[in-house]
Design a protein around this motif. Structure first.
Motif, PDB file in Angstrom:
ATOM      1  N   UNK A   1     -12.553   3.703  -2.626  1.00 48.21           N
ATOM      2  CA  UNK A   1     -13.931   3.411  -2.225  1.00 48.21           C
ATOM      3  C   UNK A   1     -14.831   4.631  -2.397  1.00 48.21           C
ATOM      4  N   UNK A   2     -14.305   5.792  -2.061  1.00 52.89           N
ATOM      5  CA  UNK A   2     -15.103   7.019  -2.116  1.00 52.89           C
ATOM      6  C   UNK A   2     -15.123   7.650  -3.508  1.00 52.89           C
ATOM      7  N   UNK A   3     -14.051   7.431  -4.280  1.00 55.81           N
ATOM      8  CA  UNK A   3     -13.923   8.121  -5.568  1.00 55.81           C
ATOM      9  C   UNK A   3     -13.430   7.169  -6.652  1.00 55.81           C
ATOM     10  N   UNK A   4     -14.072   6.010  -6.776  1.00 55.76           N
ATOM     11  CA  UNK A   4     -13.570   4.992  -7.697  1.00 55.76           C
ATOM     12  C   UNK A   4     -13.545   5.459  -9.147  1.00 55.76           C
ATOM     13  N   UNK A   5     -14.497   6.317  -9.536  1.00 55.02           N
ATOM     14  CA  UNK A   5     -14.547   6.776 -10.925  1.00 55.02           C
ATOM     15  C   UNK A   5     -13.355   7.658 -11.273  1.00 55.02           C
ATOM     16  N   UNK A   6     -12.856   8.409 -10.294  1.00 56.58           N
ATOM     17  CA  UNK A   6     -11.740   9.330 -10.545  1.00 56.58           C
ATOM     18  C   UNK A   6     -10.391   8.753 -10.121  1.00 56.58           C
ATOM     19  N   UNK A   7     -10.404   7.592  -9.496  1.00 56.97           N
ATOM     20  CA  UNK A   7      -9.166   7.026  -8.950  1.00 56.97           C
ATOM     21  C   UNK A   7      -8.205   6.653 -10.073  1.00 56.97           C
ATOM     22  N   UNK A   8      -6.958   7.084  -9.945  1.00 58.57           N
ATOM     23  CA  UNK A   8      -5.924   6.811 -10.943  1.00 58.57           C
ATOM     24  C   UNK A   8      -4.895   5.866 -10.318  1.00 58.57           C
ATOM     25  N   UNK A   9      -4.897   4.618 -10.772  1.00 61.03           N
ATOM     26  CA  UNK A   9      -4.011   3.611 -10.182  1.00 61.03           C
ATOM     27  C   UNK A   9      -2.537   3.973 -10.367  1.00 61.03           C
ATOM     28  N   UNK A  10      -2.203   4.521 -11.525  1.00 62.18           N
ATOM     29  CA  UNK A  10      -0.815   4.862 -11.784  1.00 62.18           C
ATOM     30  C   UNK A  10      -0.336   5.978 -10.868  1.00 62.18           C
ATOM     31  N   UNK A  11      -1.178   6.983 -10.662  1.00 62.00           N
ATOM     32  CA  UNK A  11      -0.814   8.064  -9.755  1.00 62.00           C
ATOM     33  C   UNK A  11      -0.715   7.552  -8.318  1.00 62.00           C
ATOM     34  N   UNK A  12      -1.588   6.636  -7.963  1.00 57.40           N
ATOM     35  CA  UNK A  12      -1.542   6.061  -6.621  1.00 57.40           C
ATOM     36  C   UNK A  12      -0.236   5.287  -6.423  1.00 57.40           C
ATOM     37  N   UNK A  13       0.152   4.507  -7.416  1.00 61.24           N
ATOM     38  CA  UNK A  13       1.418   3.780  -7.327  1.00 61.24           C
ATOM     39  C   UNK A  13       2.597   4.753  -7.248  1.00 61.24           C
ATOM     40  N   UNK A  14       2.544   5.822  -8.042  1.00 62.16           N
ATOM     41  CA  UNK A  14       3.622   6.814  -8.022  1.00 62.16           C
ATOM     42  C   UNK A  14       3.761   7.453  -6.654  1.00 62.16           C
ATOM     43  N   UNK A  15       2.625   7.703  -5.991  1.00 59.96           N
ATOM     44  CA  UNK A  15       2.662   8.284  -4.649  1.00 59.96           C
ATOM     45  C   UNK A  15       3.325   7.319  -3.665  1.00 59.96           C
ATOM     46  N   UNK A  16       3.017   6.025  -3.801  1.00 58.73           N
ATOM     47  CA  UNK A  16       3.629   5.023  -2.914  1.00 58.73           C
ATOM     48  C   UNK A  16       5.134   4.932  -3.149  1.00 58.73           C
ATOM     49  N   UNK A  17       5.544   4.971  -4.410  1.00 58.57           N
ATOM     50  CA  UNK A  17       6.971   4.899  -4.722  1.00 58.57           C
ATOM     51  C   UNK A  17       7.688   6.167  -4.253  1.00 58.57           C
ATOM     52  N   UNK A  18       6.993   7.283  -4.304  1.00 59.15           N
ATOM     53  CA  UNK A  18       7.556   8.540  -3.801  1.00 59.15           C
ATOM     54  C   UNK A  18       7.888   8.407  -2.311  1.00 59.15           C
ATOM     55  N   UNK A  19       6.979   7.789  -1.562  1.00 56.45           N
ATOM     56  CA  UNK A  19       7.218   7.568  -0.140  1.00 56.45           C
ATOM     57  C   UNK A  19       8.354   6.564   0.052  1.00 56.45           C
ATOM     58  N   UNK A  20       8.355   5.506  -0.763  1.00 56.02           N
ATOM     59  CA  UNK A  20       9.436   4.518  -0.669  1.00 56.02           C
ATOM     60  C   UNK A  20      10.794   5.172  -0.925  1.00 56.02           C
ATOM     61  N   UNK A  21      10.831   6.085  -1.868  1.00 52.65           N
ATOM     62  CA  UNK A  21      12.079   6.778  -2.191  1.00 52.65           C
ATOM     63  C   UNK A  21      12.554   7.638  -1.025  1.00 52.65           C
ATOM     64  N   UNK A  22      11.609   8.195  -0.272  1.00 55.79           N
ATOM     65  CA  UNK A  22      11.994   9.032   0.881  1.00 55.79           C
ATOM     66  C   UNK A  22      12.650   8.203   1.978  1.00 55.79           C
ATOM     67  N   UNK A  23      12.245   6.930   2.088  1.00 54.86           N
ATOM     68  CA  UNK A  23      12.848   6.033   3.084  1.00 54.86           C
ATOM     69  C   UNK A  23      14.133   5.386   2.551  1.00 54.86           C
ATOM     70  N   UNK A  24      14.079   4.985   1.280  1.00 53.18           N
ATOM     71  CA  UNK A  24      15.161   4.182   0.702  1.00 53.18           C
ATOM     72  C   UNK A  24      15.620   4.787  -0.624  1.00 53.18           C
ATOM     73  N   UNK A  25      16.250   5.951  -0.578  1.00 48.20           N
ATOM     74  CA  UNK A  25      16.588   6.669  -1.811  1.00 48.20           C
ATOM     75  C   UNK A  25      17.517   5.918  -2.754  1.00 48.20           C
ATOM     76  N   UNK A  26      18.369   5.061  -2.247  1.00 52.89           N
ATOM     77  CA  UNK A  26      19.290   4.330  -3.113  1.00 52.89           C
ATOM     78  C   UNK A  26      18.618   3.171  -3.847  1.00 52.89           C
ATOM     79  N   UNK A  27      17.416   2.821  -3.419  1.00 51.68           N
ATOM     80  CA  UNK A  27      16.715   1.704  -4.020  1.00 51.68           C
ATOM     81  C   UNK A  27      15.604   2.147  -4.967  1.00 51.68           C
ATOM     82  N   UNK A  28      15.077   3.341  -4.764  1.00 49.85           N
ATOM     83  CA  UNK A  28      13.946   3.794  -5.573  1.00 49.85           C
ATOM     84  C   UNK A  28      14.257   5.122  -6.278  1.00 49.85           C
TER      85      UNK A  28
END
Length: 213
Positions: A186-213
């Motif tokens: 919302x604040x930075x839509x022009x600079x927002x990178x969807x792929x990097x945002x998804x990677x950050x979410x998967x990074x967190x998922x991996x910290x919880x569930x390392x055998x799955x991600x």
């Protein structure tokens, strides 16, 4: 002859209903565009009329009041989101990890995360104190969303036999993370990178569930 008349009458009735449906849809989109362009308080009847090209009488016919129209916009926005995330969450052909990934991808997709819809979402949020009826449509993800994420997290915990894992805390973390992504967009839509945002979410998922991600 009577059959022909009945068929013609049915066609006319169907055409009228189609026209009503199109006008209602057009008013919802026009009101949403007015909120996006002019802000919540700027989305006046005049602004909606100008955006839609339809009369005030047409607004009254379909919604009776501007307040009802705006509430319908909030509900429509919520339903648009709900339809997309549930489609990903309920795909039983996918394992739990892939369903979580699919929900994250939907949340960050161009179909859901748009400048207009996110701006409208925040506009309604700013009005919750004076208009609490909006809350059910724009709260920090509905209960169904949160419960779905909890269920998926619990399945991952069971599958991976993760010690000391907590499905509720993990789900709360994902909800908060996605909320933050929406705010950043919302604040930075022009600079927002969807792929990097998804990677950050998967990074967190991996910290919880390392055998799955």
């Amino acid at each position: 002859m009577q059959v022909a008349n009945d068929e013609q009458s049915e066609k006319v009735q169907n055409a009228r209903e189609t026209g009503k449906s199109k006008n209602r849809r057009h008013l919802l989109d026009s009101a949403a565009n007015a909120i996006f362009k002019f802000g919540f308080r700027g989305a006046t009847i005049a602004a909606i009329q100008q955006e839609s090209g339809l009369s005030r009488g047409m607004i009254n016919l379909h919604f009776e009041t501007k307040e009802n129209l705006l509430l319908a916009v909030a509900e429509d926005l919520s339903q648009h989101y709900h339809t997309r995330w549930t489609r990903a969450a309920n795909d039983k052909s996918l394992p739990a990890a892939e369903r979580l990934r699919a929900i994250i991808q939907v949340d960050l997709s161009p179909e859901v995360l748009t400048a207009r819809d996110v701006a409208i979402w925040f506009a309604f949020r700013s009005e919750v104190t004076s208009n609490p009826e909006y809350r059910q449509f724009i709260d920090s993800r509905d209960a169904g969303f949160r419960e779905t994420i909890i269920d998926i997290c619990q399945t991952l915990i069971d599958e991976g036999a993760y010690e000391n894992a907590n499905a509720v805390l993990a789900a709360n973390s994902f909800v908060a993370l996605l909320e933050g992504m929406w705010t950043d967009f919302h604040l930075h839509s022009a600079e927002f990178d969807r792929q990097k945002a998804e990677s950050a979410c998967i990074y967190v998922a991996r910290s919880f569930f390392p055998d799955h991600f």
